[in-house]
Each structure stands twice: as structure tokens, then as C-alpha cells.
Design an enzyme around this catalytic site. Structure first.
Site, short mmCIF file in Angstrom:
data_model
loop_
_atom_site.label_atom_id
_atom_site.label_comp_id
_atom_site.label_asym_id
_atom_site.label_seq_id
_atom_site.Cartn_x
_atom_site.Cartn_y
_atom_site.Cartn_z
N TYR A 173 0.85 -1.19 0.00
CA TYR A 173 0.00 0.00 0.00
C TYR A 173 0.89 1.24 0.00
O TYR A 173 2.00 1.22 0.53
CB TYR A 173 -0.91 -0.01 1.24
N ASN A 188 -15.87 2.80 1.85
CA ASN A 188 -16.51 2.65 0.54
C ASN A 188 -17.68 3.61 0.31
O ASN A 188 -17.68 4.35 -0.69
CB ASN A 188 -16.97 1.21 0.34
N THR A 244 -20.12 -3.48 -9.78
CA THR A 244 -20.54 -4.49 -8.81
C THR A 244 -19.81 -4.33 -7.48
O THR A 244 -20.19 -4.98 -6.49
CB THR A 244 -20.30 -5.90 -9.34
N ILE A 254 -18.60 -2.52 -3.91
CA ILE A 254 -19.43 -1.80 -2.94
C ILE A 254 -19.45 -0.32 -3.26
O ILE A 254 -20.50 0.33 -3.17
CB ILE A 254 -18.95 -2.07 -1.50
N ARG A 271 -17.99 -6.57 -16.08
CA ARG A 271 -17.21 -7.53 -16.87
C ARG A 271 -18.11 -8.61 -17.46
O ARG A 271 -19.18 -8.89 -16.93
CB ARG A 271 -16.16 -8.19 -15.98
N TYR A 308 -10.08 5.91 -8.99
CA TYR A 308 -9.88 5.64 -7.57
C TYR A 308 -9.36 4.22 -7.32
O TYR A 308 -9.26 3.78 -6.17
CB TYR A 308 -11.16 5.89 -6.79
N GLY A 309 -9.03 3.50 -8.40
CA GLY A 309 -8.50 2.15 -8.25
C GLY A 309 -7.99 1.65 -9.58
O GLY A 309 -8.19 2.29 -10.62
N LEU A 338 -9.16 8.56 -0.72
CA LEU A 338 -9.91 9.07 0.43
C LEU A 338 -8.99 9.43 1.59
O LEU A 338 -9.18 10.45 2.24
CB LEU A 338 -10.94 8.03 0.88
#
Length: 360
Positions: free
Chosen positions: A83, A156, A182, A184, A205, A274-275, A301
Site C-alpha cells: 500500500y 466505501n 458491482t 461496494i 465484466r 480511484y482504483g 480518500l
């Protein structure tokens, strides 16, 4: 990172001797059972249970008995050491959760034993039975909130809300587009958009059960749910029907899935990343920059640093929706003693797709 008030060292798995604790004050917490790790590595091999000695409760401190805490992907990444923020070791896992006030310091007036609280900042160490921190780091919530939503609201759902509010001034009738629908966060985006009268286009997907997934997301309030293969057309905007072109796009996948989000955006639109679940880079055409003036933003965040008023307003709003049944997502409550089973599920083993929430 251990509590700032800890007067101990987590015993190493290679050292079975009990650490000595001296000079306890008159007011201390109960002993705590925690999930600890002595080094970064695979979470299912480096984590273990440890008994934590009592901790000092100073005059401004609050001792909280944890009630529930989730296992988030970021929690796993932190233990792995991959991380962006690499906590020191030895450490106690978990960065989110809800607890009940067990005891307070002599000067604490705003909180009382029996109150439910969550962290008002992102602090490590929620995977333990008791946590002691300064009163300023706890935020009281409504005890009528379902425990699983109280435990999971501050990562989330909060991310979903802030991304809808902080980048583009959306109004009822506008449209957003997202991949990772899909997840959260994705499910929260759909529901929060619906509450505000905002349309959502959702990309998923191609996999077995896509029709069932589409139906589920439509019930949450999605306007359109499209698989990646359905978007392999020359002009995806022909799929909009009568919906306005999206002003905002949300990307948590990367690769081709991010490109598909950009294709939907209207002139001057913004895509927020964000990912990167696909672990593939984002590739944007020159046309999108020059002729469409598309903006690309990133969102994390933890670095958003919301002020207390904004944080509390957002949390209260989200928990009110959860209590009213207007914000839902699937979770699985697992006894704390079964942590390693929950961890394996959270890591994608045993076929479980639900968020794992530890119940103390």
C-alpha cells in the site's frame, strides 16, 4: 501502528516470553485480543492472534470495546506492504469499524459509556477487542444503525459520496458513468445517484451470471448496465437512448474498461480514477484531450483530509440512508475468533464475494 498509549511490545512469534508492563495508572483498559503482524507479507501467513496488556486511559482518552470491523482490500495491501502508506511493524490490523464506549477519561464530557462510535480519522488497530485513543478521534453515531453499516460506512460509501460531490457539480437529470459497478463503491454510487435524481450508466465484466448481475444493479437504481463486450461498438453513445451524455466518469479498473468510460463522457467531462483492479495502465486518445477537453483526476480518500464538519455531515447522511433501507450492499458477518477464515474469503478464496465483517 499500535495505540499511542500502548506501554508494551507485541510479543514476537519467535519469542514466547510475556513482555513486562510496569507503572500502570489507576485507570486502565481491559486486556485486548488483537490480530497482529510482525512483518509485511502474505496476510494469511503473517497475521496471528495476540493478547495485548491493559492500556492507560488518560484524562482525554476514550476506551472503546470494538463491536464490528471489516476486512477491506486496503487492509490486506497494508499487511502485504504494497500500500502507498506502509505502516510500521509490529502492527495491529484494521482501519475501520464501530465500537461501544467502555470507559472515558476524567475530562471527557461529549461521550459516555454505552455510546456507539467510529473513528473520525483513519487510525490503525480496529482488529482488536479494545482500543484507547483521544476523545477527538472518536465520532458518536446513532445506535439504531445496523451494526454492519456502521462498521463499513467510512471507506466505501464515503468514497462514493465524495466522488459524486467533489469533482463535478451534478444536478438532477444529469448522468454519470462508471466501471466496477458491482463493487461496494459502485453499488453505493448507483444508489446515491438515484437518491439525487442522477442517471447512472454502469459497466460490468463479461462473466457467467451477467444477466443476474444486471438485474440486481437495476433493482438498486441503475439506469443502464452494460457488459464490456456490449461496448465493443463504433459509437457507444448510440447506447444512451434518451439519457444525457455523462458529465462524470468513475474508474476503478483501468485498461480498456477506463477507455470505455472516457468514450461515454460529454465535451469537457471528467473521469476520476480511484482504483486499478486490472493492474493495467489508463490509455487515453489524443482526440479525447484536444477535441473533447476531457479531464483526468485521481481520488484517494485517505489523502482527502476532510474537515470534521464535512466528515460528520457525510457520515450522518450515509447512515441515515442505511437506516432507511436506501443504501444497501452485501456483507457477511464472521465471529472475530474465525478471523483467518474471513481473511481467506476476503482474499478471494472459497469463492465468497461478500465483504467480510468481523463481529466481536
Amino acid at each position: 501502528m499500535l495505540s499511542q498509549h500502548s506501554h508494551f511490545i507485541v510479543p514476537s512469534c519467535h519469542d514466547k516470553q510475556t513482555s513486562s508492563v510496569v507503572n500502570f495508572p489507576a485507570v486502565v483498559s481491559p486486556p485486548s485480543t488483537a490480530v497482529v503482524y510482525d512483518q509485511h507479507g502474505p496476510p494469511d501467513t503473517v497475521t496471528r492472534f495476540a493478547e495485548i496488556p491493559p492500556m492507560e486511559i488518560n484524562e482525554n482518552d476514550v476506551c472503546v470495546r470494538m463491536l464490528a470491523a471489516p476486512i477491506n482490500p486496503a487492509d490486506i495491501n497494508r499487511i502485504e506492504g504494497v500500500y502507498p502508506v506502509r505502516p510500521p511493524v509490529p502492527g495491529i490490523g484494521g482501519w475501520e469499524g464501530v465500537g461501544e464506549v467502555h470507559a472515558v477519561g476524567s475530562t471527557v464530557k461529549a461521550l459516555s459509556p454505552g455510546d456507539w462510535v467510529i473513528h473520525s480519522a483513519y487510525l490503525p488497530g480496529t482488529w482488536q477487542t479494545y482500543v484507547v485513543e483521544d476523545q477527538s478521534l472518536w465520532y458518536k453515531i446513532d445506535k439504531s444503525t445496523p451494526i454492519e453499516y456502521a462498521a463499513t460506512v467510512s471507506v466505501n460509501p464515503l468514497s462514493a459520496l465524495r466522488m459524486l460531490e467533489d469533482f463535478v457539480a451534478l444536478k438532477p437529470g444529469d448522468t454519470i458513468v462508471q466501471n466496477g459497478a458491482t463493487s461496494i463503491v459502485g453499488q453505493c454510487v448507483i444508489q446515491l445517484a438515484r437518491v439525487r435524481g442522477i442517471h447512472s450508466i454502469n459497466i460490468i465484466r463479461d462473466k457467467p451470471g451477467s444477466d443476474e448481475i444486471k438485474e440486481k444493479l437495476m433493482k438498486l437504481g441503475a439506469d443502464k448496465v452494460l457488459t464490456e463486450s456490449e461496448l465493443e461498438v463504433k459509437c457507444v453513445k448510440n447506447l444512451l437512448d434518451d439519457l444525457p451524455e455523462p458529465l462524470l466518469g468513475l474508474n476503478c479498473v483501468g485498461g480498456n474498461a477506463a477507455t470505455m468510460v472516457v468514450k461515454f463522457l460529454k465535451q469537457g467531462g471528467t473521469m476520476v480514477t480511484y482504483g486499478g483492479m486490472s493492474k493495467k495502465p489508463i490509455t487515453i486518445s489524443t482526440t479525447s484531450f484536444i477535441f473533447k477537453d476531457i479531464s483526468l483526476k485521481g481520488y484517494w480518500l485517505q489523502e482527502k483530509k476532510l474537515n470534521k464538519a464535512q466528515y460528520r455531515c457525510s457520515i450522518d447522511y450515509l447512515l441515515a440512508l442505511a437506516r432507511a433501507g436506501r443504501l444497501k450492499y452485501e456483507m457477511e458477518m464472521v465471529p472475530f475468533k474465525d478471523f483467518h477464515t474471513a481473511l481467506e474469503r476476503a482474499m478471494g478464496k472459497h469463492g465468497s464475494r461478500r465483504k467480510q465483517v468481523l463481529k466481536f
